[in-house]
Design an enzyme around this catalytic site. Sequence first.
Site, PDB file in Angstrom:
ATOM      1  N   LYS A  53       0.805  -1.245  -0.039  1.00 42.68           N
ATOM      2  CA  LYS A  53      -0.168   0.055  -0.025  1.00 42.68           C
ATOM      3  C   LYS A  53       0.891   1.288   0.123  1.00 42.68           C
ATOM      4  O   LYS A  53       1.983   1.245   0.422  1.00 42.68           O
ATOM      5  CB  LYS A  53      -0.995  -0.033   1.163  1.00 42.68           C
ATOM      6  CG  LYS A  53      -2.165   0.829   1.111  1.00 42.68           C
ATOM      7  CD  LYS A  53      -3.341   0.174   0.479  1.00 42.68           C
ATOM      8  CE  LYS A  53      -4.398   1.321   0.125  1.00 42.68           C
ATOM      9  NZ  LYS A  53      -5.480   0.358  -0.387  1.00 42.68           N
TER      10      LYS A  53
ATOM     11  N   ASP B  96      -6.756   4.403  -4.832  1.00 37.94           N
ATOM     12  CA  ASP B  96      -7.384   4.596  -3.478  1.00 37.94           C
ATOM     13  C   ASP B  96      -8.098   5.700  -3.118  1.00 37.94           C
ATOM     14  O   ASP B  96      -8.222   6.299  -4.385  1.00 37.94           O
ATOM     15  CB  ASP B  96      -6.506   3.982  -2.386  1.00 37.94           C
ATOM     16  CG  ASP B  96      -7.311   3.673  -1.160  1.00 37.94           C
ATOM     17  OD1 ASP B  96      -7.822   2.563  -0.932  1.00 37.94           O
ATOM     18  OD2 ASP B  96      -7.352   4.242  -0.053  1.00 37.94           O
TER      19      ASP B  96
HETATM   20  P1  NDP Z   1     -13.010   7.781  -2.838  1.00 37.69           P
HETATM   21  O1  NDP Z   1     -11.952   8.757  -2.742  1.00 37.69           O
HETATM   22  O2  NDP Z   1     -13.503   7.698  -4.299  1.00 37.69           O
HETATM   23  O3  NDP Z   1     -14.374   8.025  -1.800  1.00 37.69           O
HETATM   24  C1  NDP Z   1     -14.223   8.295  -0.431  1.00 37.69           C
HETATM   25  C2  NDP Z   1     -15.436   8.548   0.212  1.00 37.69           C
HETATM   26  O4  NDP Z   1     -15.213   8.823   1.281  1.00 37.69           O
HETATM   27  C3  NDP Z   1     -15.890  10.033  -0.230  1.00 37.69           C
HETATM   28  O5  NDP Z   1     -17.130  10.055  -0.228  1.00 37.69           O
HETATM   29  C4  NDP Z   1     -15.331  10.872   0.694  1.00 37.69           C
HETATM   30  O6  NDP Z   1     -15.869  12.077   0.851  1.00 37.69           O
HETATM   31  C5  NDP Z   1     -15.537   9.950   2.221  1.00 37.69           C
HETATM   32  N1  NDP Z   1     -14.783  10.213   3.042  1.00 37.69           N
HETATM   33  C6  NDP Z   1     -13.235  10.205   2.943  1.00 37.69           C
HETATM   34  N2  NDP Z   1     -12.966  10.868   4.467  1.00 37.69           N
HETATM   35  C7  NDP Z   1     -14.039  11.405   4.752  1.00 37.69           C
HETATM   36  C8  NDP Z   1     -14.019  11.830   6.279  1.00 37.69           C
HETATM   37  N3  NDP Z   1     -12.853  12.028   7.062  1.00 37.69           N
HETATM   38  N4  NDP Z   1     -15.387  12.047   6.676  1.00 37.69           N
HETATM   39  C9  NDP Z   1     -16.589  11.643   5.658  1.00 37.69           C
HETATM   40  N5  NDP Z   1     -16.369  11.240   4.514  1.00 37.69           N
HETATM   41  C10 NDP Z   1     -15.348  10.992   3.914  1.00 37.69           C
HETATM   42  O7  NDP Z   1     -12.519   6.458  -2.346  1.00 37.69           O
HETATM   43  P2  NDP Z   1     -12.913   4.923  -2.546  1.00 37.69           P
HETATM   44  O8  NDP Z   1     -14.360   4.889  -2.794  1.00 37.69           O
HETATM   45  O9  NDP Z   1     -11.826   4.505  -3.735  1.00 37.69           O
HETATM   46  O10 NDP Z   1     -12.522   4.334  -1.277  1.00 37.69           O
HETATM   47  C11 NDP Z   1     -13.344   4.282  -0.137  1.00 37.69           C
HETATM   48  C12 NDP Z   1     -12.983   3.393   0.593  1.00 37.69           C
HETATM   49  O11 NDP Z   1     -12.728   1.857   0.042  1.00 37.69           O
HETATM   50  C13 NDP Z   1     -11.591   3.254   1.499  1.00 37.69           C
HETATM   51  O12 NDP Z   1     -11.363   2.602   2.720  1.00 37.69           O
HETATM   52  C14 NDP Z   1     -10.647   2.520   0.491  1.00 37.69           C
HETATM   53  O13 NDP Z   1      -9.356   2.032   1.071  1.00 37.69           O
HETATM   54  C15 NDP Z   1     -11.503   1.327   0.233  1.00 37.69           C
HETATM   55  N6  NDP Z   1     -11.482   0.605  -0.756  1.00 37.69           N
HETATM   56  C16 NDP Z   1     -11.183   0.997  -2.106  1.00 37.69           C
HETATM   57  C17 NDP Z   1     -11.003   0.091  -3.191  1.00 37.69           C
HETATM   58  C18 NDP Z   1     -11.139   0.778  -4.581  1.00 37.69           C
HETATM   59  O14 NDP Z   1     -11.043  -0.277  -5.624  1.00 37.69           O
HETATM   60  N7  NDP Z   1     -11.276   1.970  -4.982  1.00 37.69           N
HETATM   61  C19 NDP Z   1     -10.738  -1.198  -2.994  1.00 37.69           C
HETATM   62  C20 NDP Z   1     -10.594  -1.742  -1.906  1.00 37.69           C
HETATM   63  C21 NDP Z   1     -10.947  -0.829  -1.042  1.00 37.69           C
HETATM   64  P3  NDP Z   1     -15.509  13.508   0.109  1.00 37.69           P
HETATM   65  O15 NDP Z   1     -15.656  13.287  -1.251  1.00 37.69           O
HETATM   66  O16 NDP Z   1     -16.032  14.633   0.771  1.00 37.69           O
HETATM   67  O17 NDP Z   1     -13.893  13.258   0.296  1.00 37.69           O
END
Ligand code: NDP
Length: 455
Positions: free
Chosen positions: A126, A174
């Site tokens: 990672k 990510d």
């Molecule tokens: P994105 O950046 O696309 O989305 C993240 C989401 O979480 C956004 O809506 C963001 O809001 C919200 N968020 C982040 N931090 C906060 C916070 N402090 N408070 C409230 N909301 C928050 O990321 P992903 O969808 O790719 O990833 C989401 C999760 O899934 C993570 O844990 C990642 O590690 C996990 N994951 C992702 C994979 C992938 O293929 N993308 C694979 C496996 C796991 P805002 O837009 O306002 O920042």
Amino acid sequence: MSKYVDTVLKELKAKNANEPEFIQAAEEVLLTLDPVLKANPQYEQNAILERMVEPERVIMFRVPWVDDTGKVRVNRGYRIQQNSAIGPYKGGLRFDPSVNLSVLKFLAFEQVFKNSLTTLPMGGGKGGSDFNPKQSPHTPGKRCSDAEVMRFCQSFMTELFRHIGADTDVPAGDMNVGGREIGYLFGQYKRLANEWTGVLTGKHLSYGGSLIRPEATGYGDVYFAENMLAMRKQTFEGKNCVISGSGNVATYAAEKLIQLGAKVLTLSDRSGAIVVKDGITPELLAEVMELKNVKRGELSEIKAKGVQFVAKKNSWQLVDKIDAAFPCARQNELDGKDAAYLLKHGCTVVGEGANMPSTPDAIEAFVKAKIMYSPGKASNAGGVATSGLEMSQNSERLSWSREEVDAKLKGIMKAIHDNAWEAAAKYGKKGNYVVGANIAGFTKVADAMVAQGVC
Ligand code: NDP
């Protein structure tokens, strides 16, 4: 807890006292492994746990870049190469101010088990940076421009490129690292290495990306939950679902749930949550995707009819009747109080899309209630599995159809489900996907490590 696990955990806590997320992730796994350690004394003889909790390599580096005003900025970059026993390191890059060594070590540790569960030959890693693309360093309230993000990515890759490679370490996206960032990173890698290889996944279709990769984590999360429901002869038809997040994982989980006839009642982001009593429509979901991916805005800006915006709240305690919950935003976003609310309001399915979104007391409540609870390392593995399929297509110099990749993803999610189910049953914890996923993921890596000697 066995003496072996107790000793390893004590040492781990003493050595990494300032890394709470890493300790939480390691403890969660180690505490479930006693039965398999007892049945396989060779693991302790070969110090498998001690080696698994120590990354093979940690790389930390300076990332200097120039902002649009001409000022030099400096961020910190990382790559954790955790375990390569079963394949090249594989795992995403996260750009967020919350990124630090503890967060990335927890994610790399989880990734080892997750990648093992996919049935594909991928080790765990990672990386990322504390760079915040959502806040310009010179204009409060504004995002970094595309040019700033590009210069940052180019500088980040200028150091990272010497540590990665298609057969060594294959990063992906990510949080805050999507198609735009992967493109800039890939372009810089190609310049520096003077070669075109599948060194990153999550690429655009025009240069080696795989169909279904963007959808894979969210779709896979829902496919896993479908498998859990099938064990109780249920489907998603008519089920009330709440989802946190509105990024990649959350929006594609929502898309698949809507396709399966479920009602998606909430999504969230840092500004708050939206609640739609009659269920989010495909048109509204498309609007959310456009807002988040293209305009890069906040959910508070959605003004559609029937949408209620609740500022600074997550999705868990906003709806009265809940059948299923999908935490898809970030770590530790669903605590014991949220879990109690969900259980009290009828929730029988929790499918983690994010990594470690539920706190230990929330997990305990779900397991105790014997609901269908899947830990992220099992149910969000569809993303990295499809990255593995992207690597295969790049090596073959071929592209598979959407249907072909989706069918493989479905098959992999079923295999992960069944392996976790069977491992739990074998060790006397039938229906406990936490124990099942940890044991199934651990065993393959541990056996490979024993076979490869002390290294
Ligand atoms: P994105 O950046 O696309 O989305 C993240 C989401 O979480 C956004 O809506 C963001 O809001 C919200 N968020 C982040 N931090 C906060 C916070 N402090 N408070 C409230 N909301 C928050 O990321 P992903 O969808 O790719 O990833 C989401 C999760 O899934 C993570 O844990 C990642 O590690 C996990 N994951 C992702 C994979 C992938 O293929 N993308 C694979 C496996 C796991 P805002 O837009 O306002 O920042």
